[in-house]
Design a protein around this motif. Structure first.
Motif, short mmCIF file in Angstrom:
data_model
loop_
_atom_site.label_atom_id
_atom_site.label_comp_id
_atom_site.label_asym_id
_atom_site.label_seq_id
_atom_site.Cartn_x
_atom_site.Cartn_y
_atom_site.Cartn_z
N LYS A 53 0.85 -1.18 0.00
CA LYS A 53 0.00 0.00 0.00
C LYS A 53 0.89 1.24 0.00
O LYS A 53 1.70 1.42 0.92
CB LYS A 53 -0.92 -0.01 1.22
CG LYS A 53 -1.96 -1.13 1.20
CD LYS A 53 -2.87 -1.04 2.42
CE LYS A 53 -3.91 -2.16 2.39
NZ LYS A 53 -4.81 -2.11 3.58
N VAL A 54 0.72 2.05 -1.01
CA VAL A 54 1.54 3.25 -1.15
C VAL A 54 0.69 4.46 -0.80
O VAL A 54 -0.37 4.69 -1.39
CB VAL A 54 2.09 3.39 -2.58
CG1 VAL A 54 2.96 4.62 -2.70
CG2 VAL A 54 2.86 2.13 -2.98
N GLN A 55 1.15 5.24 0.19
CA GLN A 55 0.43 6.44 0.62
C GLN A 55 1.28 7.65 0.22
O GLN A 55 2.19 8.07 0.95
CB GLN A 55 0.19 6.41 2.13
CG GLN A 55 -0.71 5.25 2.57
CD GLN A 55 -0.92 5.21 4.07
OE1 GLN A 55 -0.23 5.90 4.83
NE2 GLN A 55 -1.88 4.40 4.51
N ARG A 56 0.97 8.19 -0.93
CA ARG A 56 1.75 9.32 -1.46
C ARG A 56 1.29 10.64 -0.82
O ARG A 56 0.09 10.85 -0.61
CB ARG A 56 1.63 9.40 -2.98
CG ARG A 56 2.24 8.19 -3.70
CD ARG A 56 2.08 8.32 -5.20
NE ARG A 56 2.59 7.15 -5.91
CZ ARG A 56 3.83 6.98 -6.29
NH1 ARG A 56 4.73 7.93 -6.04
NH2 ARG A 56 4.21 5.87 -6.92
N GLU A 57 2.27 11.48 -0.60
CA GLU A 57 2.01 12.81 -0.06
C GLU A 57 3.17 13.72 -0.45
O GLU A 57 4.22 13.26 -0.92
CB GLU A 57 1.87 12.75 1.46
CG GLU A 57 3.09 12.17 2.16
CD GLU A 57 2.90 12.11 3.66
OE1 GLU A 57 2.57 13.15 4.25
OE2 GLU A 57 3.10 11.01 4.24
N ASP B 217 5.74 8.30 -0.97
CA ASP B 217 5.39 7.67 0.30
C ASP B 217 6.50 8.01 1.29
O ASP B 217 7.64 7.56 1.15
CB ASP B 217 5.27 6.15 0.12
CG ASP B 217 4.76 5.46 1.37
OD1 ASP B 217 5.39 5.61 2.43
OD2 ASP B 217 3.73 4.76 1.28
N ARG B 218 6.17 8.80 2.32
CA ARG B 218 7.20 9.33 3.20
C ARG B 218 7.92 8.23 3.97
O ARG B 218 9.15 8.26 4.11
CB ARG B 218 6.58 10.33 4.19
CG ARG B 218 7.63 11.13 4.95
CD ARG B 218 7.00 12.08 5.95
NE ARG B 218 8.01 12.99 6.46
CZ ARG B 218 8.92 12.68 7.40
NH1 ARG B 218 8.95 11.46 7.90
NH2 ARG B 218 9.81 13.59 7.78
N ASP B 219 7.19 7.26 4.47
CA ASP B 219 7.81 6.20 5.26
C ASP B 219 8.78 5.37 4.42
O ASP B 219 9.87 5.01 4.89
CB ASP B 219 6.73 5.28 5.86
CG ASP B 219 5.92 5.99 6.93
OD1 ASP B 219 6.41 7.00 7.48
OD2 ASP B 219 4.79 5.53 7.22
N HIS C 194 8.28 4.15 -6.90
CA HIS C 194 8.24 5.58 -7.22
C HIS C 194 8.71 5.92 -8.64
O HIS C 194 8.80 7.10 -9.00
CB HIS C 194 9.11 6.36 -6.23
CG HIS C 194 8.55 6.37 -4.83
ND1 HIS C 194 8.92 5.44 -3.88
CD2 HIS C 194 7.64 7.19 -4.23
CE1 HIS C 194 8.28 5.69 -2.74
NE2 HIS C 194 7.49 6.74 -2.93
#
Length: 491
Positions: A331-335, A375-377, A464
């Motif tokens: 799961k990719v949470q882009r920000e 994704d920051r993490d 990415h």
């Protein structure tokens, strides 16, 4: 007219044919028949000449009519030969009726035979068109198959082949058909296998074999399947003859590589899991057996157990993260991620390890407005792995520099980690991002799983769509750099 002969009467006539004068005749008759008068030799000659003329003229007339009928008959036969239908010919004179009837009967038989042959010809043409259509369909299917297919006949000549076979075996497809297989294929062992399969009448099942091709220094592995095209004799159900061989070559190079990688993966994971577990087990047994006589020794054992447990946890986390990324279920949470704070946070985490080896950490001044959409993490984990590797393989008193470069023209940001460590040999640079790969000389310097850089590569390139690279020189240091698109939204 003077009297030439004595008798009851004499007659003199003129001979005309089609209105054309051809001569005269003289007849002398007595009683009911024609007789020859006695007289002088001149008179007898005149009579004989007259009779000859009459006979000749009569024969000429008969021949003229006969030839005319023959011409009609010839024209009739010619019309029979040039026409599918049999024209009717009326009766002929001069005794040719029977010939006409025979010719007509022959013509009818000839006509019937033509109809039968024409029907067979049309049927054969239909079968030929169908066979050609099926052949073209078969060729289209063969060309759509990724495997190489070569079909040889009972004379070991190439009957069919597809484009893949021509590419793999190195021959021109148009020039290969109907040529001996040993003049088309340069691989002698493969040719021998095809011939041996055709000559073996007892072989009922397909023959499988692995074949290795060396092309421009690259080895390819093919699974070769050879199948005999056997045909039973009608007179003997147990007797067979081989009409050819179908040879299929399937490229299994990647499958072999994947199988080898899986085997290596299991072996390496087992080894990497076994090492910390063995250490944990050993120290736990010493604690249980009360071999730690004082609090200081027990504290040392607890720290070792904790360190090995953390190592085991990192190994499992890396394996799971790589597996999720490769399977596409991560799961990719882009920000929008600011570059400068991310790097500073990583440096703060790694500062204790650097201080323990007296390594100086340098952070380049980075404009705080630059950011990436990511994704920051995951980005934090990738940067942390690179800085951790730099500290791990830099000797005491060395330097590790972290920063970012901005390319405004390409709208891209490049993160880099530069160290003054032991460096990477040139022949190992191409493999440093592979799973479980570790430089042989580095194993004695620091512990590792060989998964950290592989995880970084997956995070940057797979998740990415960025790029990662490395430059290194032995005993000088290394520079790891990854590049990501710059975010359009600038803070």
């Amino acid at each position: 007219m003077e009297r030439l002969l004595t008798g009851k009467w004499a007659s003199l006539g003129v001979m005309l044919i089609s209105g054309t004068f051809v001569g005269v005749f003289l007849l002398y008759a007595q009683g009911s028949g024609l007789i020859m008068a006695r007289g002088s030799s001149a008179e007898l000659f005149a009579v004989a000449a007259s009779v000859g003329v009459v006979i000749g003229l009569s024969h000429a007339i008969w021949m003229s009519r006969y030839l005319s009928e023959v011409k009609r008959l010839t024209a009739h036969i010619d019309s029979m030969a040039s026409s599918d239908a049999v024209p009717a010919l009326p009766g002929l004179a001069m005794g040719l009726d029977e010939v006409v009837q025979a010719v007509n009967r022959l013509g009818m038989k000839y006509h019937d035979r033509i109809e039968v042959l024409t029907a067979k010809r049309r049927e054969l043409e239909l079968h030929l068109r169908m066979a050609e259509a099926e052949r073209q369909h078969a060729l289209a299917i063969l060309d759509s198959i990724e495997d190489a297919v070569v079909v040889t006949d009972s004379f070991n000549e190439v009957a069919l082949a597809n484009a893949t076979a021509a590419r793999v075996l190195g021959f021109e497809l148009d020039e290969a058909l109907n040529r001996p297989i040993d003049r088309v294929v340069r691989e002698k062992h493969l040719v021998d296998m095809i011939k041996d399969t055709r000559e073996s009448t007892l072989r009922k099942h397909p023959r499988h074999s692995e074949y290795y091709f060396d092309n421009a220094g690259c080895r390819s592995i093919y699974d070769v399947t050879l199948t005999s095209m056997n045909k039973h004799h009608e007179s003997d159900d147990h007797s067979q003859c081989n009409e050819g061989v179908v040879t299929v070559l399937r490229d299994v190079t990647k499958e072999k590589q994947i199988a080898e990688m899986k085997s290596d993966f299991v072996s390496n994971v087992s080894h990497e899991l076994k090492t910390p577990l063995s250490s944990i087990k050993a120290y736990m047994e010493m604690l249980i057996d009360d071999e730690a006589g004082d609090e200081e020794t027990r504290a040392e054992f607890y720290n070792i157990i904790q360190g090995e447990t953390n190592r085991l946890q990192r190994l499992i986390d890396n394996i799971l993260n790589i597996s999720r990324i490769e399977s596409g279920v991560v799961k990719v949470q882009r920000e929008y991620v600011a570059v400068a704070p991310l790097i500073q946070e990583v440096m703060d985490v790694m500062q204790p390890q650097a201080r323990a080896k007296d390594i100086k950490l340098i952070v380049e001044n980075i404009n705080p407005v630059y950011q990436v959409f990511a994704d920051r993490d995951m980005l934090w984990q990738a940067t942390l792995n690179l800085v951790g590797n730099a500290i791990k393989y830099t000797l005491n008193g060395g330097v590790v520099e972290v920063g970012a470069k901005v390319d405004e023209s390409k709208r891209a940001i490049s993160f880099y980690v530069k160290d003054s460590g032991i460096g990477i040999p040139e022949d190992a640079i191409a493999h440093v991002f592979n799973k479980f790969y570790r430089v042989i000389g580095h194993k004695k310097i620091a512990k590792g799983t060989g998964l950290g850089l592989n995880l970084v590569k997956h995070i940057i390139e797979t998740v990415h769509n960025g790029q990662i690279s490395v430059q290194s020189e032995v005993n000088v240091g290394s520079v790891f750099m990854y590049t990501l698109p710059m975010a359009d939204n600038i803070l």
